[in-house]
Design a protein around this motif. Structure first.
Motif, PDB file in Angstrom:
ATOM      1  N   ASP A 150       5.695 -15.196 -55.258  1.00 47.12           N
ATOM      2  CA  ASP A 150       6.127 -15.954 -54.082  1.00 47.12           C
ATOM      3  C   ASP A 150       4.890 -16.473 -53.360  1.00 47.12           C
ATOM      4  O   ASP A 150       4.118 -15.710 -52.771  1.00 47.12           O
ATOM      5  N   ALA A 151       4.689 -17.787 -53.411  1.00 45.20           N
ATOM      6  CA  ALA A 151       3.486 -18.407 -52.837  1.00 45.20           C
ATOM      7  C   ALA A 151       3.769 -19.082 -51.500  1.00 45.20           C
ATOM      8  O   ALA A 151       3.049 -19.996 -51.093  1.00 45.20           O
ATOM      9  N   ALA A 152       4.793 -18.632 -50.796  1.00 49.17           N
ATOM     10  CA  ALA A 152       5.193 -19.282 -49.534  1.00 49.17           C
ATOM     11  C   ALA A 152       4.078 -19.246 -48.491  1.00 49.17           C
ATOM     12  O   ALA A 152       3.948 -20.161 -47.671  1.00 49.17           O
ATOM     13  N   MET A 169      -2.277  -9.596 -61.588  1.00 45.66           N
ATOM     14  CA  MET A 169      -2.855  -9.121 -62.847  1.00 45.66           C
ATOM     15  C   MET A 169      -3.410  -7.706 -62.693  1.00 45.66           C
ATOM     16  O   MET A 169      -3.172  -6.828 -63.523  1.00 45.66           O
ATOM     17  N   ASP A 170      -4.157  -7.474 -61.607  1.00 45.03           N
ATOM     18  CA  ASP A 170      -4.759  -6.157 -61.379  1.00 45.03           C
ATOM     19  C   ASP A 170      -3.687  -5.079 -61.213  1.00 45.03           C
ATOM     20  O   ASP A 170      -3.887  -3.930 -61.622  1.00 45.03           O
ATOM     21  N   ALA A 171      -2.559  -5.449 -60.614  1.00 45.94           N
ATOM     22  CA  ALA A 171      -1.475  -4.489 -60.427  1.00 45.94           C
ATOM     23  C   ALA A 171      -0.866  -4.043 -61.747  1.00 45.94           C
ATOM     24  O   ALA A 171      -0.232  -2.990 -61.819  1.00 45.94           O
ATOM     25  N   LEU A 231      -4.926 -23.774 -63.834  1.00 44.00           N
ATOM     26  CA  LEU A 231      -4.884 -22.438 -63.240  1.00 44.00           C
ATOM     27  C   LEU A 231      -4.781 -21.376 -64.328  1.00 44.00           C
ATOM     28  O   LEU A 231      -5.459 -20.343 -64.275  1.00 44.00           O
ATOM     29  N   LEU A 232      -3.960 -21.639 -65.332  1.00 45.29           N
ATOM     30  CA  LEU A 232      -3.799 -20.705 -66.441  1.00 45.29           C
ATOM     31  C   LEU A 232      -5.121 -20.525 -67.185  1.00 45.29           C
ATOM     32  O   LEU A 232      -5.507 -19.397 -67.539  1.00 45.29           O
ATOM     33  N   GLU A 233      -5.819 -21.622 -67.417  1.00 42.13           N
ATOM     34  CA  GLU A 233      -7.089 -21.558 -68.147  1.00 42.13           C
ATOM     35  C   GLU A 233      -8.110 -20.704 -67.392  1.00 42.13           C
ATOM     36  O   GLU A 233      -8.843 -19.910 -67.989  1.00 42.13           O
ATOM     37  N   ILE A 234      -8.137 -20.838 -66.071  1.00 40.36           N
ATOM     38  CA  ILE A 234      -9.067 -20.046 -65.249  1.00 40.36           C
ATOM     39  C   ILE A 234      -8.745 -18.560 -65.362  1.00 40.36           C
ATOM     40  O   ILE A 234      -9.630 -17.720 -65.545  1.00 40.36           O
ATOM     41  N   LEU A 235      -7.484 -18.224 -65.278  1.00 41.42           N
ATOM     42  CA  LEU A 235      -7.065 -16.814 -65.350  1.00 41.42           C
ATOM     43  C   LEU A 235      -7.375 -16.221 -66.723  1.00 41.42           C
ATOM     44  O   LEU A 235      -7.770 -15.054 -66.836  1.00 41.42           O
ATOM     45  N   ASP A 266      -7.569 -21.524 -53.551  1.00 42.87           N
ATOM     46  CA  ASP A 266      -8.283 -20.243 -53.623  1.00 42.87           C
ATOM     47  C   ASP A 266      -7.342 -19.081 -53.352  1.00 42.87           C
ATOM     48  O   ASP A 266      -7.404 -18.045 -54.023  1.00 42.87           O
ATOM     49  N   GLU A 267      -6.491 -19.242 -52.359  1.00 43.23           N
ATOM     50  CA  GLU A 267      -5.535 -18.172 -52.030  1.00 43.23           C
ATOM     51  C   GLU A 267      -4.547 -17.955 -53.174  1.00 43.23           C
ATOM     52  O   GLU A 267      -4.166 -16.817 -53.468  1.00 43.23           O
ATOM     53  N   LEU A 268      -4.145 -19.035 -53.817  1.00 43.87           N
ATOM     54  CA  LEU A 268      -3.221 -18.914 -54.950  1.00 43.87           C
ATOM     55  C   LEU A 268      -3.892 -18.186 -56.106  1.00 43.87           C
ATOM     56  O   LEU A 268      -3.282 -17.311 -56.753  1.00 43.87           O
ATOM     57  N   LEU A 269      -5.147 -18.514 -56.371  1.00 38.78           N
ATOM     58  CA  LEU A 269      -5.891 -17.859 -57.440  1.00 38.78           C
ATOM     59  C   LEU A 269      -6.028 -16.363 -57.166  1.00 38.78           C
ATOM     60  O   LEU A 269      -5.830 -15.526 -58.058  1.00 38.78           O
ATOM     61  N   ILE A 270      -6.351 -16.008 -55.927  1.00 36.82           N
ATOM     62  CA  ILE A 270      -6.481 -14.591 -55.546  1.00 36.82           C
ATOM     63  C   ILE A 270      -5.154 -13.871 -55.723  1.00 36.82           C
ATOM     64  O   ILE A 270      -5.100 -12.740 -56.223  1.00 36.82           O
TER      65      ILE A 270
END
Length: 401
Positions: free
Chosen positions: A257-259, A275-277, A305-309, A265-269
């Motif tokens: 949920d990106a509301a 992922m960390d979870a 975004l997928l490529e960065i992750l 930057d916030e979306l990437l974080i």
């Protein structure tokens, strides 16, 4: 007191190809190729640790009828580990690994008992406890007969266990192989029903226990979350069931949920936090992200975004790999406006929502002799998802014009 313990598993699908993934790092690709074998090794480790009396495998040991020598040898090595611990193994073959396939015959250890194509009773004794197991192996890939009618309990044991690779009659989500109704099973007066064929874990009934353990390792994005088997204890006082995980790699769909997101930057974080979870010491993860309620004004391209992750993921022993990323747009208002604009669009969307049209669209692929053997039959949910994806793509094309 009379009692036994065993592990009930099904649908190992050893050596199964992992579908729906591409451009994987070599280390992750290798782990995926090995994951079904790793899951079965985990299961055998559990059986040895618990010192169970036996293991039941309720069908589909292999993924294809022409089972490879490699898969058989790997399977045999695990069975030999069980033999050294005096743990018996009872096997029925299912629709994927039926008896009419073509393969090199491997001699199995003496602790292995394979049911023939006729419904058969095998009597097993451990200590002072006797168990009768009933089951059959698929002679061919398609068994539509009600084989359940041929099961007959014999009064010659302390406990009676039915093994059946099949589906509930009338179900539209799975191939109707060896169909049955719940009352068919309960009428046989077994102490436990060990089912296979359905890859989703489910206890259909508590008493007597009628159990689908699901498969031991997910193989694509429809087989998500924990996969494993059941540790079962039968005694004169009742039955205890305990699920335990075996999967080396877990596939998981995650909605983000990106509301509250105000920038890229916030979306990437936020994505990295998800992922960390998922990081754990016990298994790796394949993730499918769906981002909803995204309202930032910057253009976010899902592919970038997928490529960065993916680039930032360390190819470690336990990995978290984002396989796909989708930004879910609210297209309902666009669709409504188009329908109100013209009867043409109304008719167009009616066709797009038609699941029969989906069936016709993929018919040529499923009828292709080279391809159909590698495809699973579409469920009603699959058809619905394909229709929704087609409609979404149609709206994007129309709206961009």
């Amino acid at each position: 007191m009379k009692e036994i313990s065993f592990i009930h598993c099904a649908d190992l699908h050893l050596d199964s190809p992992m579908i729906g993934l591409r451009d994987l790092p070599s280390s992750i690709k290798k782990r995926l190729q090995e994951s079904t074998f790793a899951a079965f090794t985990n299961l055998v480790d559990k059986a040895i640790a618990l010192q169970v009396d036996f293991i039941i495998i309720a069908g589909d040991i292999y993924d294809v009828e022409d089972r490879s020598i490699r898969a058989q040898i790997r399977f045999k090595k695990e069975l030999e580990r069980l033999q050294k611990q005096d743990i018996a193994v009872f096997i029925v073959h299912g629709n994927h690994d039926h008896l009419s396939g073509s393969w090199v015959q491997i001699k199995w250890p003496d602790n292995v008992h394979i049911f023939p194509s006729d419904v058969t009773q095998i009597v097993y004794t451990t200590g002072t406890t006797t168990v009768s197991l009933y089951g059959f192996s698929y002679e061919t890939r398609h068994i539509y007969d009600r084989k359940i009618d041929l099961y007959k309990k014999e009064n010659n044991a302390d406990f009676h266990i039915g093994i059946l690779h099949g589906s509930i009659e009338g179900s539209t989500d799975h191939s109707p192989y060896a169909p049955f109704h719940l009352h068919d099973l309960t009428s046989k007066l077994m102490d436990y029903w060990a089912l296979g064929h359905i890859h989703k874990r489910e206890v259909l009934q508590q008493y007597p226990p009628i159990v689908y353990p699901g498969n031991i390792q997910g193989r694509h994005k429809k087989e998500t979350d924990e996969k494993g088997a059941y540790f079962v204890q039968l005694s004169e006082e009742g039955t205890e069931l305990e699920f335990f995980a075996t999967a080396d790699i877990i596939w998981r769909k995650i909605e983000i949920d990106a509301a509250k997101v105000q920038s890229f930057d916030e979306l990437l974080i936020l994505c990295k936090q998800k992922m960390d979870a998922e990081r754990t010491a016990s298994h790796s993860s394949i993730l499918f992200f769906e981002i909803i309620n995204l309202s930032i004004h910057e253009t976010v391209l899902p592919a970038e975004l997928l490529e960065i992750l993916q680039e930032e993921e360390i190819e470690d022993q336990q990995f978290v790999w984002v396989s796909s990323l989708k930004i879910i747009e609210n297209t309902t208002w666009i669709k409504d406006n188009l329908i109100n604009e013209s009867d043409f669009y109304k008719e167009l969307f009616t066709v797009a929502e038609d699941k029969m049209a989906v069936e016709k669209g993929v018919a040529s692929l499923y009828h292709n002799p080279a391809a159909h053997r590698f495809l699973e039959e579409l469920t009603e949910e699959d058809k619905k998802n394909l229709a929704e994806e087609a409609e979404h793509l149609l709206i994007q094309l129309l709206y961009s014009e």
